[in-house]
Design an enzyme around this catalytic site. Structure first.
Site, mmCIF file in Angstrom:
data_model
loop_
_atom_site.group_PDB
_atom_site.id
_atom_site.type_symbol
_atom_site.label_atom_id
_atom_site.label_comp_id
_atom_site.label_asym_id
_atom_site.label_seq_id
_atom_site.Cartn_x
_atom_site.Cartn_y
_atom_site.Cartn_z
ATOM 1 N N ARG A 194 12.096 4.916 -4.349
ATOM 2 C CA ARG A 194 11.598 5.725 -5.472
ATOM 3 C C ARG A 194 11.573 7.196 -5.095
ATOM 4 N NH1 ARG A 194 6.658 7.927 -5.936
ATOM 5 N NH2 ARG A 194 5.948 6.700 -4.158
ATOM 6 N N ARG A 195 10.962 7.509 -3.952
ATOM 7 C CA ARG A 195 10.904 8.902 -3.513
ATOM 8 C C ARG A 195 12.298 9.442 -3.214
ATOM 9 N NH1 ARG A 195 6.255 7.113 0.484
ATOM 10 N NH2 ARG A 195 4.434 7.222 -0.901
ATOM 11 N N ARG A 224 10.393 4.394 8.863
ATOM 12 C CA ARG A 224 9.588 3.177 8.907
ATOM 13 C C ARG A 224 8.470 3.334 9.917
ATOM 14 N NH1 ARG A 224 11.204 -1.786 8.039
ATOM 15 N NH2 ARG A 224 8.961 -2.160 8.154
ATOM 16 N N CYS A 280 11.183 -3.590 -3.614
ATOM 17 C CA CYS A 280 11.628 -2.503 -2.737
ATOM 18 C C CYS A 280 13.050 -2.050 -3.074
ATOM 19 C CB CYS A 280 11.582 -2.952 -1.282
ATOM 20 S SG CYS A 280 9.915 -3.127 -0.644
ATOM 21 N N LYS A 285 0.181 -1.022 -3.679
ATOM 22 C CA LYS A 285 1.612 -0.730 -3.769
ATOM 23 C C LYS A 285 2.428 -1.620 -2.829
ATOM 24 C CE LYS A 285 1.746 3.197 -0.523
ATOM 25 N NZ LYS A 285 2.671 2.624 0.457
ATOM 26 N N ASP A 286 1.774 -2.325 -1.902
ATOM 27 C CA ASP A 286 2.475 -3.228 -0.994
ATOM 28 C C ASP A 286 2.467 -4.673 -1.470
ATOM 29 O OD1 ASP A 286 3.065 -1.180 0.780
ATOM 30 O OD2 ASP A 286 1.236 -1.497 1.964
ATOM 31 N N ARG A 304 4.795 7.368 11.773
ATOM 32 C CA ARG A 304 5.586 8.288 10.956
ATOM 33 C C ARG A 304 5.232 9.738 11.272
ATOM 34 N NH1 ARG A 304 6.007 5.157 5.068
ATOM 35 N NH2 ARG A 304 6.187 3.088 5.967
#
Length: 310
Positions: A132-133, A150, A243, A84-85, A156
């Protein structure tokens, strides 16, 4: 093929990235017992710039550029990434040579006070690094306050534990891989929060034209996962996915068919179009392109036109 004396894996130095690199290191060492498999740990610009949203500072490529330079300079032979990155368009000179079997691809709800999104009171602060979230949360829970989050996974969690957020949303795969599954209060189903393209899968990047290294990592490729991720990435690529685009894309193999679901939304969650498609797994990228066309037919272009793409 003659055994390589040394295989060097480039990796970010975050705990999760190093877990991923060590995982691949172990698999390659078992497959190549006569080779020394080492890890070159690196800090990327994406890891260094933590005071601004990723969308503002250049996107996902910031997490892999330094690793690619190490391969170009001969200091490493391959790089391991969370899929996903990985930017949807690979830079010239590099290819994804393998995509490994997927861990749980879902989003996870983490909180020290609440057991799920429906329990959060109006004004509760939810942290996420993902547009997205954010779009999904704003669409379904407009009473919540969404704040940027971030840093690496441990950072986090520390911000949550320090009381800066009432809850945070993270990819379940990273928590599971680091033995932190007990931090997950609720797993969000794809129906609740459709995952990002590639979420939960690892990709192995090598220099284009390096047939030797491509052959070395080929046994790590999981065909079914690769079909799913290729479909998801084709969907995202066709919609300018980066992004800056709140976009979900998730595929599974269901009764022998590839079932791909996708959506595009405005960041505020006010506009969203969703669609799905089924077909032959071998037609992975074509299915992704067709679903993108279906979403455009529903009005995705109007949503995309209002986003900051670049």
């Amino acid at each position: 093929m003659a055994a390589l004396a040394k295989i060097i894996i480039a990796s970010r130095e975050s705990r999760l990235a190093m877990w991923q690199a060590v995982h691949v290191q172990g698999r390659l060492a078992a497959l190549n017992p006569d080779s020394q498999v080492d890890i070159l740990g690196m800090t990327t610009r994406g890891d260094q710039i933590l005071d601004r949203p990723l969308a503002e500072i250049g996107g996902k490529g910031l997490f892999i550029k330094e690793l690619e330079v190490a391969m170009q300079e001969g200091r490493a032979h391959l790089a391991v990434h969370s899929m996903k990155d990985v930017p949807m368009v690979m830079p010239d000179g590099f290819v994804l040579a393998a995509i490994s079997a997927r861990e749980n691809p879902c989003d996870a709800f983490i909180s020290n006070t609440y057991s799920g999104l429906d329990e959060l009171p109006p004004g509760a602060v939810v942290g996420t690094s993902s547009l997205r979230r954010e779009a999904v949360l704003r669409a379904r829970y407009p009473q919540l306050v969404i704040k940027a989050l971030r840093g690496n996974l441990d950072t986090r969690l520390k911000k949550l534990d320090a009381g800066e957020y009432d809850a945070i949303i993270l990819a379940a795969a990273g928590l599971i891989r680091l033995g932190l599954k007990d931090r997950i209060k609720a797993m969000l189903t794809p129906e609740q929060s459709l995952p990002a393209p590639g979420q939960g899968a690892l990709g192995i990047e090598v220099l284009a034209g390096d047939a030797t290294m491509a052959a070395v990592v080929a046994p790590l490729n999981d065909a079914m996962t690769a079909h799913c991720v290729k479909a998801e990435r084709a969907l995202s690529r066709a919609l300018g996915g980066s992004c800056q685009v709140p976009l979900g894309g998730y595929a599974v193999i269901d009764n022998g068919q590839l079932w791909l679901r996708g959506f595009v939304a405005s960041v505020d969650g006010q506009r969203m179009v969703a669609a799905e498609i089924r077909g032959n797994p071998a037609d992975d990228e074509a299915l992704g392109l067709q679903l993108a066309a279906d979403l455009r037919a529903q009005g995705a272009d109007a949503i995309l036109a209002g986003l900051a793409c670049g």
